[in-house]
Design a protein around this motif. Structure first.
Motif, PDB file in Angstrom:
ATOM      1  N   TYR A 109       0.920  -1.222  -0.098  1.00 26.88           N
ATOM      2  CA  TYR A 109       0.190   0.146  -0.063  1.00 26.88           C
ATOM      3  C   TYR A 109       0.943   1.429   0.036  1.00 26.88           C
ATOM      4  N   ASP A 110       2.008   1.119   0.660  1.00 23.44           N
ATOM      5  CA  ASP A 110       3.072   2.460   0.568  1.00 23.44           C
ATOM      6  C   ASP A 110       3.367   2.616  -0.928  1.00 23.44           C
ATOM      7  N   THR A 111       3.612   1.499  -1.829  1.00 21.09           N
ATOM      8  CA  THR A 111       4.024   1.648  -3.271  1.00 21.09           C
ATOM      9  C   THR A 111       2.936   2.247  -3.766  1.00 21.09           C
ATOM     10  N   LEU A 112       1.650   1.740  -3.480  1.00 26.17           N
ATOM     11  CA  LEU A 112       0.483   2.164  -4.402  1.00 26.17           C
ATOM     12  C   LEU A 112       0.275   3.766  -4.022  1.00 26.17           C
ATOM     13  N   THR A 113       0.428   4.026  -2.785  1.00 26.03           N
ATOM     14  CA  THR A 113       0.442   5.691  -2.539  1.00 26.03           C
ATOM     15  C   THR A 113       1.292   6.435  -3.186  1.00 26.03           C
ATOM     16  N   ARG A 114       2.503   5.853  -3.311  1.00 27.64           N
ATOM     17  CA  ARG A 114       3.588   6.702  -3.951  1.00 27.64           C
ATOM     18  C   ARG A 114       3.319   6.644  -5.406  1.00 27.64           C
ATOM     19  N   ILE A 115       2.832   5.679  -5.900  1.00 28.76           N
ATOM     20  CA  ILE A 115       2.591   5.692  -7.406  1.00 28.76           C
ATOM     21  C   ILE A 115       1.255   6.892  -7.707  1.00 28.76           C
ATOM     22  N   ALA A 116       0.344   6.721  -6.623  1.00 26.98           N
ATOM     23  CA  ALA A 116      -0.938   7.647  -6.757  1.00 26.98           C
ATOM     24  C   ALA A 116      -0.449   9.002  -6.862  1.00 26.98           C
ATOM     25  N   ASN A 117       0.568   9.426  -6.104  1.00 24.94           N
ATOM     26  CA  ASN A 117       1.094  10.723  -6.043  1.00 24.94           C
ATOM     27  C   ASN A 117       1.869  11.213  -7.335  1.00 24.94           C
ATOM     28  N   ILE A 118       2.279  10.266  -8.169  1.00 23.46           N
ATOM     29  CA  ILE A 118       2.839  10.878  -9.247  1.00 23.46           C
ATOM     30  C   ILE A 118       1.989  11.761 -10.170  1.00 23.46           C
ATOM     31  N   PRO A 119       2.417  12.806 -10.358  1.00 28.29           N
ATOM     32  CA  PRO A 119       1.346  13.592 -11.385  1.00 28.29           C
ATOM     33  C   PRO A 119       1.154  13.455 -13.163  1.00 28.29           C
ATOM     34  N   ASP A 120       1.967  12.471 -13.389  1.00 29.60           N
ATOM     35  CA  ASP A 120       2.058  12.094 -14.853  1.00 29.60           C
ATOM     36  C   ASP A 120       1.368  10.807 -14.927  1.00 29.60           C
ATOM     37  N   PHE A 121      -0.088  10.639 -15.266  1.00 29.51           N
ATOM     38  CA  PHE A 121      -0.957   9.598 -15.393  1.00 29.51           C
ATOM     39  C   PHE A 121      -0.232   8.411 -16.270  1.00 29.51           C
ATOM     40  N   GLY A 122       0.358   8.876 -17.332  1.00 32.08           N
ATOM     41  CA  GLY A 122       1.398   7.845 -18.196  1.00 32.08           C
ATOM     42  C   GLY A 122       2.355   7.056 -17.416  1.00 32.08           C
ATOM     43  N   ARG A 123       2.896   7.967 -16.561  1.00 33.08           N
ATOM     44  CA  ARG A 123       3.867   7.230 -15.603  1.00 33.08           C
ATOM     45  C   ARG A 123       3.257   6.610 -14.721  1.00 33.08           C
ATOM     46  N   GLN A 124       2.264   6.811 -14.078  1.00 33.85           N
ATOM     47  CA  GLN A 124       1.492   5.932 -13.131  1.00 33.85           C
ATOM     48  C   GLN A 124       1.019   4.710 -13.758  1.00 33.85           C
ATOM     49  N   VAL A 125       0.694   4.548 -15.112  1.00 30.81           N
ATOM     50  CA  VAL A 125       0.304   3.320 -15.663  1.00 30.81           C
ATOM     51  C   VAL A 125       1.401   2.460 -15.754  1.00 30.81           C
ATOM     52  N   TYR A 138      -5.634   5.109 -16.591  1.00 31.08           N
ATOM     53  CA  TYR A 138      -6.178   4.922 -18.183  1.00 31.08           C
ATOM     54  C   TYR A 138      -7.233   6.020 -18.468  1.00 31.08           C
ATOM     55  N   LEU A 139      -8.032   6.000 -17.551  1.00 32.19           N
ATOM     56  CA  LEU A 139      -9.177   6.933 -17.891  1.00 32.19           C
ATOM     57  C   LEU A 139      -8.833   8.440 -18.178  1.00 32.19           C
ATOM     58  N   MET A 140      -8.051   8.730 -16.985  1.00 36.41           N
ATOM     59  CA  MET A 140      -7.341  10.314 -17.363  1.00 36.41           C
ATOM     60  C   MET A 140      -6.542  10.449 -18.477  1.00 36.41           C
ATOM     61  N   LEU A 141      -6.106   9.481 -19.128  1.00 40.03           N
ATOM     62  CA  LEU A 141      -5.571   9.383 -20.461  1.00 40.03           C
ATOM     63  C   LEU A 141      -6.284   9.377 -21.493  1.00 40.03           C
ATOM     64  N   SER A 142      -7.675   9.320 -21.209  1.00 38.01           N
ATOM     65  CA  SER A 142      -8.663   9.037 -22.191  1.00 38.01           C
ATOM     66  C   SER A 142      -8.455   7.617 -23.047  1.00 38.01           C
ATOM     67  N   ARG A 143      -7.871   6.714 -22.280  1.00 35.82           N
ATOM     68  CA  ARG A 143      -7.673   5.238 -22.992  1.00 35.82           C
ATOM     69  C   ARG A 143      -9.016   4.363 -22.291  1.00 35.82           C
ATOM     70  N   ALA A 144     -10.203   4.908 -22.964  1.00 38.85           N
ATOM     71  CA  ALA A 144     -11.413   4.327 -22.175  1.00 38.85           C
ATOM     72  C   ALA A 144     -11.346   2.852 -22.375  1.00 38.85           C
ATOM     73  N   ASP A 145     -10.908   2.302 -23.305  1.00 38.00           N
ATOM     74  CA  ASP A 145     -11.097   0.698 -23.722  1.00 38.00           C
ATOM     75  C   ASP A 145      -9.861  -0.182 -22.645  1.00 38.00           C
ATOM     76  N   LYS A 146      -8.710   0.536 -22.407  1.00 35.22           N
ATOM     77  CA  LYS A 146      -7.769  -0.002 -21.337  1.00 35.22           C
ATOM     78  C   LYS A 146      -8.566   0.221 -19.948  1.00 35.22           C
ATOM     79  N   ALA A 147      -9.003   1.268 -19.765  1.00 36.16           N
ATOM     80  CA  ALA A 147      -9.557   1.424 -18.518  1.00 36.16           C
ATOM     81  C   ALA A 147     -10.942   0.446 -18.024  1.00 36.16           C
ATOM     82  N   LEU A 148     -11.529   0.279 -19.298  1.00 41.28           N
ATOM     83  CA  LEU A 148     -12.666  -0.633 -18.942  1.00 41.28           C
ATOM     84  C   LEU A 148     -12.092  -2.290 -18.858  1.00 41.28           C
TER      85      LEU A 148
END
Length: 434
Positions: free
Chosen positions: A123-139, A168-178
């Motif tokens: 969960y620490d790792t997930l929190t760190r990833i969630a705080n990355i401002p670049d959604f592409g980097r998050q993916v 993915y949804l923030m990157l408008s990649r709806a198919d990947k998000a679904l």
């Protein structure tokens, strides 16, 4: 049976005596007739012989009993030794089992601690990833995490797919998000989290009917989940079905009476519908929301808007002032004020004025700040502004019963009045000269 042998002894004695008499009578033994004394002697002799025989038999019986007792003793000793041996074996087995149990317990505790550490790191790792401002980097980070992390019991991997789906949804990649949301729904069939994510996906695609279907599926798991009920209501509202929306908002409030967002949404619904008494209804709902969450910005902004529509601008300003004041810590505002005072004292009036106006934005009733504003404007020769803030400061000091800055306010007002009288005097002289 206890006295049988004694009875047999007596019978045997009589039988021997009778036998002797019979033998003597029938002349089998050619001896003279026995005298009574001889008979008695004979009887005594026979009795003695019988007694001796039985004594020998008794001694033999006693010896047998002693042997039996010794045998029993030996048997008991052997049994005792067997018991001791068995007891030692049991104790050894018990010690061995205890060591095994302790070893297994230590291993189990270690596994639990390892899993706990892993979950915490998870969960620490997930929190760190969630705080990355670049959604592409998050993916990328979520994908790497899913590929490299192991399958640990107690860790909800569905949550990772939901997080990646959101990115993915923030990157408008709806198919990947679904795809990620559907994977999460397969992994987690016991909580409503995947249904909330999937429903939100269809809301973003403006497929509100599908979102309602998904949220309704989630209600089968938890019929009292207020988030699902709220989202169903929001979808109905987006479709213009206000009655159904209101019904689900009320259901959510039934299970959670302190659900501020439900009151806010009911207020928005009343504003959109604009039916009879819509202003009163929306104001009531907004006040309920603000009572639960005093610094809920949207509720305060909407309340201020309703007040402005009724030309209650001062009340609207007060409503917004409360949430603006709460934006920054008082210590921060005090630091800005103190810096402004330092700027004013060294003669950096524009910088001082900038700080004092910042404090005015967040603390419009701060008497010390009003005093500094009046003094700064006077020093910059903006007499109207200086007079305004001096008068406002005196009024606020009276309301708060705080009079430590009254001298500064009065001094600014007196100086402005003196300057005004001088201007009037010069003007009058100039007119006479003409």
């Amino acid at each position: 049976m206890k006295y049988l042998k004694y009875f047999l002894l007596i019978i045997l004695q009589f039988a021997i005596v009778e036998l002797v008499i019979w033998v003597h009578t029938n002349g089998i033994w050619h001896i003279e007739e026995l005298a009574p004394s001889d008979a008695i002697s004979l009887w005594g002799t026979v009795t003695t012989i019988v007694f001796l025989v039985f004594s020998v038999l008794a001694l033999w019986n006693i010896d047998q009993k002693i042997q039996e007792l010794n045998e029993i003793k030996r048997s008991i000793g052997e049994k005792f030794n067997n018991i001791e041996t068995t007891n030692r074996e049991v104790m050894l087995e018990a010690d061995k089992a205890q060591r095994e149990i302790v070893k297994k317990a230590e291993e189990q505790i270690k596994r639990i601690l390892d899993k706990s550490t892993y979950r915490q790191n998870f969960y620490d790792t997930l929190t760190r990833i969630a705080n990355i401002p670049d959604f592409g980097r998050q993916v990328q980070e979520y994908t790497h995490f899913l590929r490299t992390s192991g399958d640990v019991e107690g860790v909800n991997y569905a949550y990772v797919y939901i997080c990646r789906g959101d990115a993915y949804l923030m990157l408008s990649r709806a198919d990947k998000a679904l795809s990620d949301y559907e994977t999460a729904a397969k992994l987690d069939t016991k909580t409503v989290a995947p249904f909330l994510a999937l429903g939100h996906y269809y809301v973003t695609q403006e497929d509100f009917k599908k979102s309602i279907e998904i949220y309704e599926e989630g209600l089968k798991i938890d019929p009292q989940d207020d988030n699902l009920l709220m989202n169903i209501a929001n979808s109905y509202s987006a479709m213009g079905e206000y009655a159904k929306a209101d019904e689900y908002y009320d259901k959510a409030l039934t299970f959670n009476p302190d659900l501020a967002m439900a009151y806010y949404n009911k207020a928005k619904l009343a504003i959109e519908k604009k039916d009879d008494l819509w202003k009163e209804k929306s104001m009531t709902y907004l006040n309920h929301c603000i009572k639960i969450m005093p610094y809920f910005y949207e509720s305060n902004i909407n309340k201020a808007s309703l007040l402005r529509e009724d030309n209650k601008n001062e009340e609207a300003a007060e409503v917004l002032t409360k949430v603006i004041e709460a934006t920054f810590r008082p210590e921060f505002i005090m630091a800005v004020l103190q810096r402004g005072i330092a700027y004013r004292i060294v003669g950096k009036m524009p910088q001082a004025l900038n700080d004092f106006n910042t404090v005015l934005l967040y603390q419009p009733h701060n008497v010390q700040n009003l005093s500094n504003l009046a003094q700064t404007y006077y020093a910059m020769r903006f007499f109207n502004e200086a007079s305004h803030f001096a008068a406002l400061g005196l009024k606020e000091a009276e309301i708060q019963n705080r009079h430590d800055c009254d001298a500064e306010f009065s001094e600014v007002i007196n100086r402005i009045n003196a300057v005004s009288r001088t201007f009037v005097h010069l003007n009058e002289n100039g007119q006479k000269d003409k």
